[in-house]
Design an enzyme around this catalytic site. Structure first.
Site, short mmCIF file in Angstrom:
data_model
loop_
_atom_site.label_atom_id
_atom_site.label_comp_id
_atom_site.label_asym_id
_atom_site.label_seq_id
_atom_site.Cartn_x
_atom_site.Cartn_y
_atom_site.Cartn_z
N ASP A 59 -9.46 -1.65 8.15
CA ASP A 59 -10.00 -0.90 9.29
C ASP A 59 -10.42 -1.31 10.36
OD1 ASP A 59 -9.31 1.30 7.89
OD2 ASP A 59 -11.17 1.65 6.76
N ARG A 90 0.66 -1.25 0.02
CA ARG A 90 0.06 0.02 0.05
C ARG A 90 0.73 1.29 -0.06
NH1 ARG A 90 -4.89 2.09 3.96
NH2 ARG A 90 -4.99 4.09 3.11
N ARG A 105 -6.06 2.22 -3.20
CA ARG A 105 -5.03 1.20 -2.51
C ARG A 105 -4.96 -0.08 -2.98
NH1 ARG A 105 -8.21 3.01 1.87
NH2 ARG A 105 -7.34 4.99 1.24
#
Ligand SMILES: Nc1ncnc2c1ncn2[C@@H]1O[C@H](COP(=O)(O)OP(=O)(O)OP(=O)(O)O)[C@@H](O)[C@H]1O
Ligand SMILES: Nc1nc2c(c(=O)[nH]1)N=C(CO)CN2
Length: 162
Positions: free
Chosen positions: A97, A83, A92
């Site tokens: 998350d 990334r 990305r």
């Protein structure tokens, strides 16, 4: 043992391979067990719309890591999968998350849990609903989130015939 939910997305390269590798690397970690994986969804970009569609999924983890250690593992996987951070909310190879960690509320410089934008993102809520239907919540005006709970349905009248 702690329970966490992660949202994983990719919109560069072999997106499905990136998602697969991210889940594999999580599961291979000594202190993480992946105990739930949603379907993979093709989703239109939100936030920064001038980019390719994403593939998204949500995973459930059981882990002995604390939230900050878990964040470090997620960022390590993002780096391992190449990334590069150029545009906020931009393209990305992979993004991991932390959505939820137990029922904890965390507000720190590098980590906010529940994820602050999760309840406005269908690419999070739909896969989350698939693997944890009792966890989906809706924001309320005091900035909190109420968690829905399933109650008895109304289909019983169908059994009564017309
Ligand atoms: N719940 C969370 N999960 C992952 N990162 C978080 C969380 N809360 C805060 N962060 C911080 O957000 C920083 C930026 O993360 P990133 O660049 O992946 O944001 P993004 O995924 O593009 O946007 P968004 O946060 O809206 O999903 C990370 O360096 C991390 O420290
Ligand atoms: N459809 C979709 N859109 C996004 C996504 C994502 O994973 N899927 N991630 C973002 C930054 O976290 C911004 N926008």
């Amino acid at each position: 043992m702690n329970i966490a939910y992660l949202s994983i997305g990719s919109n560069i390269g072999d997106r499905l391979q990136h998602l697969t590798e991210a889940v594999r690397l999580l599961h291979l970690h000594d202190e993480i067990e992946v105990t739930g994986i949603s379907s993979v969804y093709e989703t239109e970009p939100v936030g920064y719309t001038n980019q390719a569609n994403f593939l998204n999924l949500v995973v459930r983890l059981e882990t002995s890591l604390n939230p900050f250690e878990l964040l470090g593992v997620c960022q390590g996987i993002e780096n391992d999968l190449g990334r590069v951070r150029e545009i906020r909310w931009g393209p990305r190879t992979v993004d991991l998350d932390i959505l939820l960690y137990n029922n904890d509320n965390i507000e720190s410089e590098n980590l906010t849990v529940p994820h602050p934008r999760m309840d406005e993102r269908a690419f999070v809520l739909v896969p989350l609903m698939e693997i944890a239907p009792n966890l989906v919540g809706v924001p309320i005006d005091d900035g909190g989130v109420i968690r829905w709970r399933k109650v008895e349905g109304v289909e019983h009248f169908l059994n009564e015939g017309k």
